[in-house]
Scaffold this active site. Structure first.
Site, mmCIF file in Angstrom:
data_model
loop_
_atom_site.group_PDB
_atom_site.id
_atom_site.type_symbol
_atom_site.label_atom_id
_atom_site.label_comp_id
_atom_site.label_asym_id
_atom_site.label_seq_id
_atom_site.Cartn_x
_atom_site.Cartn_y
_atom_site.Cartn_z
ATOM 1 N N ASP A 65 0.852 -1.179 0.000
ATOM 2 C CA ASP A 65 0.000 0.000 0.000
ATOM 3 C C ASP A 65 0.899 1.245 0.000
ATOM 4 O OD1 ASP A 65 -2.355 1.640 0.463
ATOM 5 O OD2 ASP A 65 -1.727 1.740 2.557
ATOM 6 N N ASP A 89 -0.411 5.082 0.874
ATOM 7 C CA ASP A 89 -0.748 6.109 1.864
ATOM 8 C C ASP A 89 -0.688 5.549 3.282
ATOM 9 O OD1 ASP A 89 -3.001 8.391 0.227
ATOM 10 O OD2 ASP A 89 -1.498 7.092 -0.670
#
Length: 259
Positions: free
Chosen positions: A50, A52
């Site tokens: 991922d 963020d």
């Protein structure tokens, strides 16, 4: 494996009860960084992460919302989505809609002034690549941010959402299919299939939309994560930076690539 103050320790559960072991660690030693595995950790051939709040310290859409004067409103929706309280696609479209009319120049300014890598991110990616690991950044965020972030950190491939732009401004819409939790998992599985039978995989993430990806990986490591994501993972980092992943994998610090 347990990383404590830079020292990696291996603990054994006499009854192989991983849940009980984790509870004991949480009750008596928190915060910790750990990985529960039925074998000695080995180097992954595929790493998917991922972006963020995992590879970077910010939520890009929240920071863009600040340029539109709507950060608090957008951040509240983001938090509820990451906790698993809201449907991800619905929450994403709602937040993007609030950005309608924002100049794309705000994205460049946001990248330059707000978006910073998580401590240890560059070392983690560079070290894994040194050992031949395929590195993929997959995000429910946007290519406008993910492409330059991936370039800086050294990821080889990016999967993300695309903001619709017209006349130099955001339209409030998205282009193409949505990258959600199912796409994150599918991306991991596709990379594993491409790498060949028996490949070991590593995934890192922090939110509810990362859960299927974290569960599907050989080593799914929740990074300073929301409770649901942490509970679904067999690894967790609550106290250290991203270099703790390398320690949990048993990679000697002398082998790390420091930028």
């Amino acid at each position: 494996m347990l990383d404590f103050c830079g020292q990696t320790m291996q603990l054994a559960s006499p009854d192989e009860d991983a849940a009980a072991l984790r509870k004991a660690l949480d009750d008596h030693f928190a915060p910790t960084d750990g990985l529960v595995s039925d074998h000695e950790p080995i180097l992954p051939g595929v790493f998917i992460s991922d972006m963020d709040s995992t590879m970077i310290g910010q939520e890009c859409i929240d920071e863009l919302g600040d340029f539109a004067g709507l950060k608090d409103r957008i951040a509240e929706i983001t938090e509820r989505a990451m906790q698993g309280e809201l449907d991800f696609e619905q929450a994403l479209r709602e937040r993007v809609g609030l950005l309608k009319g924002l100049s794309v120049s705000a994205i460049d300014e946001c990248l330059a002034t707000r978006i910073k890598p998580m401590p240890g991110a560059e070392t983690l990616v560079a070290t894994l690549r040194k050992f031949g690991c395929r590195t993929v950044l997959v995000t429910g965020g946007f290519h406008h941010f993910a492409d330059p972030v991936a370039g800086r950190l050294g990821f080889e491939h990016v999967v993300g959402n695309r903001l619709e732009v017209a006349d130099g401004k955001l339209t409030g819409g998205l282009v193409g299919p949505i990258v959600d939790s199912s796409v994150k998992k599918a991306t991991l599985l596709a990379e594993i299939a491409a790498a060949g039978e028996g490949v070991t995989s590593l995934a890192t993430g922090d939110g509810a939309n990362d859960i299927p990806m974290l569960e599907a990986a050989t080593y799914g490591i929740a990074y300073h994560a929301k409770p649901k994501a942490r509970a679904a993972s067999n690894g967790w980092i609550d106290r250290g930076d991203l270099t703790s992943v390398l320690r949990l994998l048993g990679i000697d610090e002398q082998e790390w690539v420091r930028n």
